[in-house]
Design an enzyme around this catalytic site. Sequence first.
Site, PDB file in Angstrom:
ATOM      1  CD  GLU A  38      -6.241   2.353  -4.471  1.00 30.47           C
ATOM      2  OE1 GLU A  38      -6.583   3.538  -4.474  1.00 30.47           O
ATOM      3  OE2 GLU A  38      -5.398   1.897  -3.681  1.00 30.47           O
ATOM      4  CB  SER A  93      -0.911   0.006   1.224  1.00 28.97           C
ATOM      5  OG  SER A  93      -0.128  -0.075   2.390  1.00 28.97           O
ATOM      6  CG  HIS A 109      -3.838  -1.126  -2.162  1.00 27.85           C
ATOM      7  ND1 HIS A 109      -4.430   0.068  -1.833  1.00 27.85           N
ATOM      8  CD2 HIS A 109      -3.380  -1.640  -0.991  1.00 27.85           C
ATOM      9  CE1 HIS A 109      -4.327   0.260  -0.522  1.00 27.85           C
ATOM     10  NE2 HIS A 109      -3.689  -0.758   0.007  1.00 27.85           N
ATOM     11  CG  ASN A 123      -4.589   3.791   1.896  1.00 22.16           C
ATOM     12  OD1 ASN A 123      -5.710   3.596   2.354  1.00 22.16           O
ATOM     13  ND2 ASN A 123      -3.638   2.886   1.915  1.00 22.16           N
TER      14      ASN A 123
END
Lengths: 429, 683
Positions: free
Chosen positions: B455, B422, B443, B493
Amino acid sequence: MSTNSVYIVDGSRTPFLKAHGRPGPFQASDFAVQSATPLLMRQPFEPEEFDEVIVGCVGPSADEVNIARVISLRIGCGDKVPAWTVQRNCASGMQSIDSAFSNILLGKSDLVLAGGAEAMSYSPVLYNRHMVNWLADMSRSKTPLQKIITITKLRPKFFAPVIGLLKGLTDPVVGLSMGQTAENLAQKFNITREDMDQYAVDSHLRLVHAQENGFFDNEMVHVYDDKGKSYHIDDGVRPDSSLEKLAKLRPVFDKKHGNVTAGNSAQITDGASWVILASEKAVKKHNLNIMGRLIASNWAALDPKHMGLGPVHSTVPMLREQNLTAKDIDYWELNEAFAAQVLGCLAAWKDPQYCQEHLGLDKAFGEVPHERLNVDGGAISMGHPVGASGTRIVHHVLNVLQRNQAKLGVATICIGGGQGGAMLVENLQ
Amino acid sequence: MTDEIYKHWAVNEKDNGIVCLGMDVENSSTNVLSATVLAEFYQILTKLAKNPPIGIAITSNKNKGFIAGADVKEFTKISNQQEALELVQYGQTVFNLLDKMPCLTVAVINGFCMGGGLELALACDYRLALEDPKTRLSLPEVRLGIHPGYGGTVRILRYVNPLIAMDLMLTGRSISTSYAKKIGLIDDAIPMRLLQSAAEKMLLKKPAKRKAPKISKLLNNFLLRPIIAMQMRKQVSKKAKSEHYPAPYALIEHWQKHYGNETSMLNHEAQSVASLSTSDAAKNLLRVFLLQDELKALATPNPENEHGNVKHVHIIGAGVMGGDIATWCVSQGLQVTLQDLKAESLAKAKQRAYSYFKKRLKKPLLIKGTMDRFALDINGYGLQKADIVIEAIFENKEVKRDLYTSIEPKLKKDAIIVTNTSSIEIEQLCDAISDPTRLVGLHFFNPVTKMPLIEIVNGAQTDPDISQRAINFTKQIGKLPLPTKSSPGFLVNRILTPYMIEAGLLHETGSSIKDIDNAAKEFGMPMGPVELADTVGLDVGLHVAKLLSSEYGYSIPDSFESMVEAGNLGKKTGKGFYTWKKGKKIMPKSKSLTEKETKYIQNRLILRLLNEAVACYREGVVASKDHLDAGVIFGTGFAPFRGGPMNYIETAGADNLLNTLKSLHSQHGKRFDPDPGWQTISE
């Protein structure tokens, strides 16, 4: 390599887990699946490419009677690979290898997965014959009156369960338990309680030594239950085993005057074991790394009262046919059903009279040195899952040969009912 | 009757006098009830009504599913309430005819049956379903901001207890055939080998039609309905506020006020749906639904290259992420080998997988077969068999690089290597592999079994074919692929972190965690930022926050660091910002805020989020505004009824929001400095 050679490519086994009076964490097929999957993952061919799967199992549970087929489908061999289950009591795991051996020699198969699995902790507890008959009467009683009449015929003794395991370990022809046949051998060859206990202690110490040095690393897989626990060790071993401790145990088969105890007998255990066998053709086709060659096998039968000498009766003719003597064999695996039984075999091989009388030899067969026999422990310390032991000892003797850079090995096993099985292998690594 | 040719239906008259109607919508992999499909159906029924057969069996001739529902794309073409009303009323007309047919009808539900499909089945006299885990039934219209409009709200109450029926329609959840049978929604669940003959027997033997259980009469009684409705509203308000989601409340009112006379209830049903369909919520939820399709369409349909479907996935790292990815892949039918250095970690992963499958599959046979594909592989033997290797070990660049170097020689020639990182850039990992083009990032989000988004992170060197295969794999396992640039934090994120930090700052300056979370929920977030931080884990959050804050130049509140150091990591340790007992947070008491105060907190949280979203868009982290909205909604649960951050900016007005942002900038400084992207955002 001769064109009719049969090779042992690879193998694996689960840790052997001692049975504790109730069903253990793994059924026989679960053990078999968990040890087959990693074995198959590291092969350069797919499970569908096996010609057949053969599994030894003495007591498959009622929902997986042809356990070989259940296993072969669960490990991904697919619908098209035939599978069958074999039973020759304690040597079922060797019978599976032998059946594969025959089929490859006949040209019927080229690549076979052979093994053995047993979950003795799942041995059924059965209704006795009276209860079974009563239940049949009950299901035929249709009217309320009939049902009431049948109920009045119920008796307390109908509820006494039959412990399947005990039945299985008793010879139904001569009426002796396996342990009692070992007592027979002790008497015949003057094997004392101390001899048996000492042998047992050695079995445990050798197993501990093997565990500490990772001697099982390339054969044993991890198994995992659904409750977050993993297993990687033969858990029947007692690192603190000693003559003093074993001396305290009471004889269990001939309770009053016997010498065979739980401590100097094989343990009741759950486990599974595999080998992959291949013909010359399959080795070339898949470019396989081979462990060794299965040279010969032999089965012999003898008086059930002395079933423990099965190894003697099966190995001697096999080795004679190959023009081999005891000295030519580098390592031996002789299944430790009972210390008395192993010691009985060693005594018989050395005994000129026994060899003349029973094996047609003109002198003693020879000495099998203790340092070459069951070097990493055996069924006394590790346990004897009856369906699996036969496979384990064949695979393990090859590992022992490889570790010691030696050439020839014999795996042999006594069989309840009065038989013996033997296999001769050659290390090619 | 001669067998006529229709585009979407096959009509087949059998010797026993039963007519079988097989639905097979042209040019569609699943059956959807578009206007033309309904029109043909109406035509067929009209003809049959004139000369009724012994009975009619209606089934699907597709190999996937019974009926997936109405054709959602047709909803996008509706521009006003009147058009919506006409569409809904037409559907009702068709199903009214089906309901009133002069012969018996049976719906043979041989696959998933949703929305309008279930309404069609409810208009039949009998319903038989194929007994199979794939046969799920639902009325999910509420998830699109409306409720059933083709007579479903009326007819379901003939058969099902109103409390259960309303629960199904208010949640939109899908149920199994065994549950459907239990509640009376279907007559029986039949295995494949008996389904057709059972349907025909029903039409010939004419068993009594099912009725709702006796207690339903009491529950539907006009005196009790208002009381029950009040309870229902209370339940719904815990999850959805009426200002945000009008549909569930409209449904409750519809039942409360209009139950009793089927005809008038049908009329009102149509009116209610038409009115709801023009609400902002419905428009936005529909858009979100179509965004899912847009992401799914990124995958190659029926890949014809030699790679085809992935069969074996090897996962390295049996922590929560690795273990859950393994569980998910197995649930989607793949063979998985899971590798870790420690047997204990593997054993725990297996335990979690077993509980998951035990709960969902229930039958021991299914559980065992599934768990057989969950192979634990401490030695890594699976590497040589894997089509895809997913690395999910802890976030350390050197350890990951060493791992790639060691595994590469064992892999199949065309296996792809996927990293679940990540925070580490793909470019810093891929040169540990001799062919750096075969590394791509996937991800996943926690919990993997629930979060639909992945992702897809392409490094500068990732081969486009490899990237496409990663997208295909994502679709194969039933997740939504979102291609993003390999910039720190990717999309989700990156946008979420400043928002959560802002919550921390608000807390440090005196706002209570209750007020902060409430403000966010008033905006429509399903969970407040503080609760989210506690749930994700403050250590995890801090790790991500440190990386992103240094990249993007903002600071982390001290309270985060000190809490992590003290070992208060949130839900998993029982204490974080909240105190947690048995997985539930304990809400501290504080006095209520004024609307102005709540708005102030909301602005700080949401504008920080929007500002970062604008920055992401400007930098091209994802390909389009739609993708950005999809990513934020599916990755964070961002108020779906608002349609996503970009959509919200458009509807609320970029200028308005920018002004608020500027005033926050003058009050609170640098972090509210409007991103240059605001200038061009309206283009």
